[in-house]
Design a protein around this motif. Structure first.
Motif, short mmCIF file in Angstrom:
data_model
loop_
_atom_site.label_atom_id
_atom_site.label_comp_id
_atom_site.label_asym_id
_atom_site.label_seq_id
_atom_site.Cartn_x
_atom_site.Cartn_y
_atom_site.Cartn_z
N SER A 124 0.65 -1.27 0.16
CA SER A 124 -0.07 -0.11 0.01
C SER A 124 0.89 1.27 -0.05
CB SER A 124 -0.85 0.10 1.08
OG SER A 124 0.03 0.31 2.11
N GLU A 125 0.26 2.32 -0.40
CA GLU A 125 0.97 3.66 -0.32
C GLU A 125 1.67 3.92 1.12
OE1 GLU A 125 -1.05 7.31 -1.53
OE2 GLU A 125 0.26 8.26 -0.09
N TYR A 126 0.80 3.34 2.30
CA TYR A 126 1.26 3.78 3.56
C TYR A 126 2.56 2.94 4.01
CZ TYR A 126 1.05 4.93 8.53
OH TYR A 126 1.50 5.50 9.61
N HIS A 161 -3.52 2.22 -8.57
CA HIS A 161 -3.49 3.48 -9.04
C HIS A 161 -4.81 4.32 -8.60
CE1 HIS A 161 -0.15 2.57 -11.22
NE2 HIS A 161 -0.26 1.55 -11.50
N LYS A 162 -4.68 5.09 -7.56
CA LYS A 162 -5.57 5.30 -6.84
C LYS A 162 -6.71 6.45 -7.68
CE LYS A 162 -2.94 6.84 -3.50
NZ LYS A 162 -1.40 6.26 -4.06
N THR A 163 -5.96 7.33 -8.51
CA THR A 163 -6.89 8.15 -9.05
C THR A 163 -7.55 7.71 -10.14
OG1 THR A 163 -4.94 10.02 -8.77
CG2 THR A 163 -6.40 10.63 -10.46
N ASP A 164 -7.14 6.78 -10.95
CA ASP A 164 -7.85 6.06 -12.04
C ASP A 164 -9.14 5.35 -11.48
OD1 ASP A 164 -5.53 6.62 -13.33
OD2 ASP A 164 -4.77 4.68 -13.47
N ARG A 223 -8.70 12.50 -3.09
CA ARG A 223 -9.43 13.83 -3.06
C ARG A 223 -8.46 14.81 -2.50
NH1 ARG A 223 -14.81 11.66 -2.48
NH2 ARG A 223 -14.45 9.72 -4.25
N VAL A 224 -8.26 15.60 -3.34
CA VAL A 224 -7.24 16.75 -2.96
C VAL A 224 -8.06 18.04 -2.58
CG1 VAL A 224 -5.51 18.35 -3.95
CG2 VAL A 224 -5.57 15.89 -4.82
N GLY A 225 -7.50 18.55 -1.59
CA GLY A 225 -8.17 19.98 -1.12
C GLY A 225 -9.59 19.55 -0.10
N GLU A 274 -1.42 15.89 4.72
CA GLU A 274 -1.14 17.11 4.66
C GLU A 274 -1.17 17.60 3.13
OE1 GLU A 274 2.99 19.44 5.46
OE2 GLU A 274 2.95 17.12 5.54
N PHE A 275 -1.88 18.62 2.81
CA PHE A 275 -1.63 19.43 1.70
C PHE A 275 -0.62 20.04 1.10
CE2 PHE A 275 -3.68 22.74 -1.46
CZ PHE A 275 -3.58 21.98 -2.61
N ALA A 276 0.08 19.45 0.18
CA ALA A 276 1.42 20.03 -0.26
C ALA A 276 1.14 20.76 -1.80
CB ALA A 276 2.36 19.05 -0.40
N SER A 277 1.02 21.84 -1.71
CA SER A 277 0.73 22.82 -2.85
C SER A 277 1.63 23.03 -3.79
CB SER A 277 -0.26 24.13 -2.56
OG SER A 277 0.40 24.71 -1.82
N GLU A 315 7.28 21.82 -8.12
CA GLU A 315 7.07 21.10 -9.44
C GLU A 315 7.12 19.60 -9.14
OE1 GLU A 315 6.72 22.22 -12.49
OE2 GLU A 315 7.07 24.38 -11.85
N GLU A 316 6.21 19.02 -9.74
CA GLU A 316 6.06 17.40 -9.69
C GLU A 316 7.02 16.70 -10.35
OE1 GLU A 316 2.10 15.94 -10.24
OE2 GLU A 316 1.24 16.92 -8.28
N VAL A 317 7.79 15.91 -9.97
CA VAL A 317 8.81 14.92 -10.46
C VAL A 317 8.37 13.52 -10.19
CG1 VAL A 317 10.32 16.69 -10.65
CG2 VAL A 317 10.52 15.03 -8.84
N LEU A 339 8.17 6.76 -6.61
CA LEU A 339 7.64 7.97 -5.85
C LEU A 339 6.89 8.90 -6.82
CD1 LEU A 339 10.80 8.68 -3.60
CD2 LEU A 339 8.52 7.94 -2.87
N ASN A 340 5.64 8.91 -7.06
CA ASN A 340 4.91 9.90 -8.11
C ASN A 340 3.68 10.14 -7.64
OD1 ASN A 340 4.25 10.90 -10.47
ND2 ASN A 340 3.55 9.02 -11.31
N PRO A 341 3.75 11.46 -7.23
CA PRO A 341 4.73 12.49 -7.32
C PRO A 341 5.75 12.82 -6.11
CG PRO A 341 2.86 13.66 -6.86
CD PRO A 341 2.36 12.29 -6.88
N VAL A 342 6.80 13.54 -6.63
CA VAL A 342 7.49 14.31 -5.35
C VAL A 342 7.26 15.86 -5.88
CG1 VAL A 342 9.99 14.55 -4.74
CG2 VAL A 342 9.08 12.47 -5.22
#
Ligand code: ADP
Ligand code: MG
Length: 696
Positions: A481-483, A530-533, A538-540, A573-576, A579-581, A672-675
């Motif tokens: 898992s991600e965790y 692939h959670k988004t798929d 849920r962001v924000g 935590e929301f990391a806004s 740049e995403e790498v 690690l996607n994204p950093v």
């Protein structure tokens, strides 16, 4: 049976045997074996060695004494050449005789498939058990080729195919020094790396040139390439297998597995192996290293005899990444004394064919150019001109090449090769290219090698080691898992956004309160990759929505992950900012873990703008990777963005490299996607992690 003894490791004896026995020697002049025997004989005569033939029907072949069996040959044998069909029997005889090396000429092994591969393994076993070093099978006697004993530095050649080596060996026709040739064939025992290690120890060998279909052992290659790098001697090679078609040919030919080409290129960069595209480039580039030393700097000056030539070269130099610095005022002034106003003297220098008529005139101008500290290399492109003129300029170029302290290179751009100017250049030993383009490409590679040499450092591989507390988790197979993935990565210094794994609404609310104004919530479990798929990120999320979001994700998470594959809801935590790498590694079957870095989360798969390096990485590797991606300007403050924290990103890449090495064999893939790379001084933060454990 003979007693087991230590196999010979000194290849000097292989290349300079005192005694050679040819098993299956023939007196039939129509057979190729006869010509080969004569080649061995000629070489032995030159070196004062003795050749014996083994053939039950003959007593003598053109003065070579023959014996019915190898056992009947008197004295010790250094090298036995097996030219009979039953190579296994031949090799057993070699073992019984106690010879040091065997060359197996016979073909029909790994290259023909599984059956042949088994026979080849048997050969390797017989050799190993008998203390004989084996060369081949499926090779030839080109190791006994006679090359002129010229002065100066030479190349040593290693080819897995005899025919592909011939044009390089024939470089001697152009006055290029060739010291040895190892046509290694199928490499059942002795391999490319063994010869590299031997050759780079030889004083007058400046470079190893090679034609390779596949490497037998990457760890051995690593050791050999490091030794070559330490000695400051490049390996220049053609490595086939760039395309699928090429790979199938390679499988069929010497039967090596060709690794994924991107990983191969990464490895070459890291170990200073200069990859060229064809045999012409192989010869020209390798020869360059035998003829000119490291340049004082990368500035190239073009000394041309026409404005068109200069302009064309300048154009190609810009394309190929060669720098043409403007010559100093002082230099230009001095050149101006001899060159009329309407011709350029800033670089390219165009003498307009005005000053090339008398011997020494060009030399004077070349000297003025080379005195300019901004110039590292002088390139003189000569296109077809009047023979009387090219003769004069050629003489001056040779003179400059021989005496100047900086490298001088010539391009002979004409198909006419029987005129005096050409001959003067060949005899003078000036490094020569035959086209403008090949000169630019060759010089770029040459400069790249010296850049590599300047920053070369040994790269010890961290030993495998599991972080304590994670042994059980890492001994299974499949995704985590991600965790859990993040917990493992955190052990290697990967900084993550603060995260809580919540099983109840109350926990989620509590965590959200701690983690800030708005949070990110995701369903988490090894069954949810692939959670988004699948709509599980849920962001924000605002404080008032935490409970409803928890309920929705919890339900959907259970449905997707199944009982075993769902752990709960992450509140993060929301990391806004930043740049995403993407950063990660995957286990290549040949090279081991290969580290990947790329830009732009969702676009990475579309744009494929990624850089690869084989673990372990050095800091220089990490920094280079960051700069290698096309999107680098986005990290470097393009269009008014703040400059990203590249130092912290390089640290992170190194941590991932260490993780790749220490978890070797346990982790097949890691992402690690994204950093997010924050502005300078603010570090990096990973927002997602995925560990896929190796099978079993
Ligand atoms: P997955 O890759 O499994 O679809 P991620 O955890 O990577 O899920 O989340 C998808 C996207 O959501 C990320 O690429 C990122 O843009 C955004 N995201 C995820 N976590 C955060 C976070 N903590 N802060 C800000 N954005 C995030
Ligand atoms: Mg992700």
């Amino acid at each position: 049976m003979t007693e087991a003894r230590e196999p010979e490791t000194d290849l000097r004896l292989f290349f300079h045997p005192r005694t050679i026995a040819v098993i299956g020697a023939t007196d039939d002049k129509r057979k190729p074996g006869y010509a080969l025997l004569m080649k061995v004989k000629a070489r032995a005569e030159r070196d004062g060695a003795t050749v014996y033939g083994v053939n039950p029907r003959l007593n003598d072949i053109d003065g070579i004494p023959c014996f019915p069996a190898l056992g009947d040959v008197p004295g010790e044998i250094d090298v036995a050449v097996i030219m009979i069909g039953d190579a296994e029997q031949g090799l057993r005889d070699v073992v019984a005789k106690g010879a040091r090396f065997a060359i197996i000429f016979t073909a029909g092994f790994r290259e023909i498939g599984e059956e042949g591969a088994k026979r080849e393994e048997e050969l390797a076993r017989i050799a190993r058990d008998g203390g004989v070093r084996l060369f081949g099978p499926n090779t030839n006697v080109n190791a006994f080729e006679m090359f002129p004993d010229t002065d100066g530095k030479k190349l040593a050649l290693v080819t897995q195919s005899g025919h592909q080596g011939r044009p390089i060996a024939q470089g001697v026709e152009l006055g290029i020094g060739v010291k040895y040739w190892a046509p290694t064939g199928n490499e059942a025992d002795l391999e490319f790396a063994d010869f590299v290690e031997y050759f780079v120890d030889i004083d007058d060998v400046a470079v190893v040139a090679a034609y390779i279909e596949g490497f037998k052992s990457i760890p051995r290659l690593r050791v050999a390439a490091e030794k070559a790098a330490r000695a400051g001697k490049p390996i220049v090679l053609v490595k086939i297998g760039r395309t699928e078609a090429g790979q199938r040919m390679a499988m069929a030919h010497t039967g090596h597995l060709t690794g994924s080409d991107a990983a191969t290129n990464a490895f070459f960069r890291q170990y200073g192996i200069v990859r060229v595209d064809d045999l012409d480039e192989l010869l020209e580039t390798a020869a360059l290293f035998t003829r000119i030393p490291k340049p004082p700097n990368e500035g190239v000056c073009i000394y041309a005899i026409s404005g068109g030539t200069g302009a064309h070269m300048a154009d190609l130099c810009a394309w190929g990444g060669l720098e043409l610095p403007t010559l100093s005022e002082e230099t230009q002034q001095k050149l101006r004394d001899a060159i009329p106003d309407y011709l350029t003297v800033s670089n390219p220098v165009d003498n307009g064919a005005q000053v090339m008529r008398k011997p020494g005139q060009n030399r004077g101008l070349i000297d003025i150019i080379l005195e300019d500290p901004i110039v590292g290399i002088l390139v003189c492109p000569i296109t077809g001109i009047l023979p009387s003129m090219s003769k004069v300029i050629a003489g001056d170029i040779v003179d400059a090449y021989k005496t100047a302290k900086k490298p001088v290179v010539v391009i002979w751009g004409s198909p006419v090769t029987d005129e005096e100017g050409y001959r003067i250049l060949i005899e003078g030993g000036v490094p020569m290219f035959r086209s403008f383009r090949s000169a630019v490409v060759g010089l770029r590679r040459y400069l790249d090698y010296w850049r590599f040499a300047d920053r070369f450092e040994e790269r010890p591989t961290p030993a495998p080691r599991l972080p304590s507390g994670f042994e059980t988790m890492l001994s299974g197979s499949g995704p985590l898992s991600e965790y859990d993935s993040a917990s493992i990565a955190a052990q290697f210094g990967v900084p993550f956004a603060m995260t809580a794994l919540c099983e109840t609404e109350e926990q989620a609310v509590q965590a959200a309160t701690k983690l800030g104004e708005t949070v990110v919530m995701k369903a988490c479990g090894s069954g949810i990759l692939h959670k988004t798929d699948v709509g599980l990120v849920r962001v924000g999320v605002a404080p008032g929505d935490v409970v409803s979001t928890f309920r929705a994700l919890d339900e959907a998470g259970r449905a997707h992950g199944g009982d075993a594959g769902y752990d709960g809801v992450l509140v993060q935590e929301f990391a806004s900012e930043g740049e995403e790498v993407i950063l990660g590694f995957s286990d290549d079957p040949q090279f081991g873990p290969v580290v990947l870095f790329g830009l732009g989360g969702v676009f990475v798969e579309v744009l494929k703008d990624v850089a690869l390096r084989v673990a372990p990485l050095t800091r220089a590797d990490a920094e280079e990777m960051i700069r290698e991606v096309k999107g680098f300007p986005l990290l470097d403050g393009a269009r008014g963005r703040p400059k990203a924290d590249i130092g912290a990103l390089a640290d992170l890449i190194l941590n991932v490299s260490r993780m790749a090495c220490e978890l070797r064999g346990r982790v097949a893939e890691f992402d690690l996607n994204p950093v997010r790379v924050r502005p300078e001084g603010q570090g990096v933060v990973a927002l997602d992690a995925l560990v896929v454990r190796s099978r079993g």
